[in-house]
Design an enzyme around this catalytic site. Structure first.
Site, PDB file in Angstrom:
ATOM      1  N   LYS A  54      -9.471  64.704  39.339  1.00  0.00           N
ATOM      2  CA  LYS A  54     -10.244  66.054  39.985  1.00  0.00           C
ATOM      3  C   LYS A  54     -10.492  67.293  39.191  1.00  0.00           C
ATOM      4  O   LYS A  54     -11.495  67.062  39.319  1.00  0.00           O
ATOM      5  CB  LYS A  54      -9.735  66.376  41.204  1.00  0.00           C
ATOM      6  CG  LYS A  54      -9.236  65.219  42.427  1.00  0.00           C
ATOM      7  CD  LYS A  54      -7.863  65.542  44.045  1.00  0.00           C
ATOM      8  CE  LYS A  54      -8.122  64.327  44.689  1.00  0.00           C
ATOM      9  NZ  LYS A  54      -6.724  64.348  45.371  1.00  0.00           N
ATOM     10  N   GLN A  98      -1.752  67.546  47.020  1.00  0.00           N
ATOM     11  CA  GLN A  98      -1.380  66.745  46.893  1.00  0.00           C
ATOM     12  C   GLN A  98      -0.833  66.072  47.386  1.00  0.00           C
ATOM     13  O   GLN A  98       0.886  66.411  46.974  1.00  0.00           O
ATOM     14  CB  GLN A  98      -1.581  65.982  45.288  1.00  0.00           C
ATOM     15  CG  GLN A  98      -1.261  64.895  45.013  1.00  0.00           C
ATOM     16  CD  GLN A  98      -3.246  63.837  44.932  1.00  0.00           C
ATOM     17  OE1 GLN A  98      -4.288  64.572  44.387  1.00  0.00           O
ATOM     18  NE2 GLN A  98      -3.315  62.783  45.708  1.00  0.00           N
ATOM     19  N   ASP A 121      -9.897  69.954  51.498  1.00  0.00           N
ATOM     20  CA  ASP A 121      -9.666  68.765  51.948  1.00  0.00           C
ATOM     21  C   ASP A 121      -9.592  68.516  53.679  1.00  0.00           C
ATOM     22  O   ASP A 121      -9.795  67.636  53.728  1.00  0.00           O
ATOM     23  CB  ASP A 121      -8.113  68.402  51.778  1.00  0.00           C
ATOM     24  CG  ASP A 121      -7.340  67.315  51.189  1.00  0.00           C
ATOM     25  OD1 ASP A 121      -8.417  66.693  50.369  1.00  0.00           O
ATOM     26  OD2 ASP A 121      -6.657  66.721  50.650  1.00  0.00           O
TER      27      ASP A 121
END
Ligand code: NAP
Length: 292
Positions: A54, A98, A121
């Site tokens: 990422k 995460q 997200d």
């Protein structure tokens, strides 16, 4: 005739190239480059790999990123304090926590604490609630990647029967909401199937567009697919393969070879939906920076 292969690597590269152009235009207005902050708690090896991908993807499109590494022993209060600091920092455009978090940290509590405008997200309860209402700040990356893939392949879900196998909060449910929206690139008639579905094959055979998001290696077999259907395979499953040096291999939820003889178009694994997820994270981070 074998199915057309939907090349997720190429489509994701096209999305990233578009993002890079838009980032350059945004920075040319005198704005700071969009900045993604990633909280990485614990030492899960797969999470470390995902986070490094990422970060690299951000740099390639002209964004900046940072990884805030926290030990496996981190407390919930420490993670929440970090989230609060990033929420308040005007130089941080997007925040990604995460998953999985260490077991002593409640993931939902952390997601609730995220500023929805920075939740790139798209999985905070606020964003998921707004998704249900049809207008989230950020749609979750994998489901919006599926829509973007269909759009760029010229496959219009409008009026089609879509069957999604899987009802997770991460993939199945938000994807169903996005595809059922009264909006361009959506407007489909959507069925969500799961382990409680009776006669799954009869349901999947009704699909003009079949999405597998089950986490079961090759569970969708050719007899479950309507001839000419579009098949989107979200699954990522490691199976044993003695011919590989690692002894393992990545396969999807779809029995790719036989199904590609029945379908009209199909996403491979790897190289299908997977690359779209990071590309859409970049789209969301740019949107977070611009505030639109
Ligand atoms: P998950 O939370 O485990 O959910 C799986 C869903 O599939 C559940 O709703 C489950 O039903 C359903 N299911 C499982 N076996 C089934 C069966 N035999 N028949 C019917 N339904 C079945 O998984 P997830 O997080 O949604 O992920 C799904 C897959 O996508 C995984 O392989 C994951 O690695 C992959 N994934 C890929 C990406 C990407 O970027 N490509 C991103 C996220 C996830 P119940 O609810 O009844 O248990």
């Amino acid at each position: 005739m074998p199915a057309r292969i939907i090349d997720g690597i190429a489509i994701a590269a096209a999305v990233r190239a578009d993002v890079a152009v838009e980032v350059a235009a945004y920075v040319a207005t005198g704005a700071r480059a969009p900045h993604l902050s990633v909280i990485l708690a614990g030492d899960d090896p797969a999470s470390h790999v995902y986070v490094s991908h990422k970060g690299r993807a951000c740099e390639e499109v002209g964004m900046t990123s940072e990884t805030i590494a926290m030990p496996a022993t981190v407390t919930q209060d420490e993670v929440l304090a970090e989230v609060a600091r990033l929420n308040a920092d005007p130089n941080v455009s997007g925040i990604l926590v995460q998953m999985p978090l260490p077991k002593q940290v409640d993931e939902l509590t952390v997601m609730r604490a995220l500023d929805a405008r920075k939740d790139v997200d798209g999985l905070s309860p606020e964003n998921l609630g707004l998704l249900l209402q049809g207008d989230p700040f950020h749609p979750p990356a994998t489901p919006s990647g599926v829509l973007e893939m269909l759009r760029r392949e010229g496959i219009d879900p409008a009026g089609k029967r879509v069957v999604i196998v899987g009802r997770s909060v991460l993939v199945g449910r938000p994807l169903a909401m996005l595809l059922a929206n009264k909006a361009p690139g959506a407007n489909a008639t959507v069925t969500i199937a799961h382990t409680g579905t009776s006669d799954l094959a009869a349901v999947t055979r009704e699909a003009d567009i079949l999405v597998a998001a089950m986490g079961r290696a090759r569970a969708i077999t050719a007899d479950m697919v309507k001839p000419g259907a579009v098949v989107i395979d979200v699954g990522m499953n490691q199976i044993e393969d003695a011919t590989r040096k690692s002894g393992r291999r990545l396969v999807g939820d779809v029995d790719y070879g036989p199904v590609s003889e029945v379908a009209s178009a199909i996403t491979p694994v790897p190289g299908g939906v997977g690359p779209m997820t990071i590309a859409m994270l970049l789209v969301n981070t740019l949107r977070a920076a611009r505030g639109s």
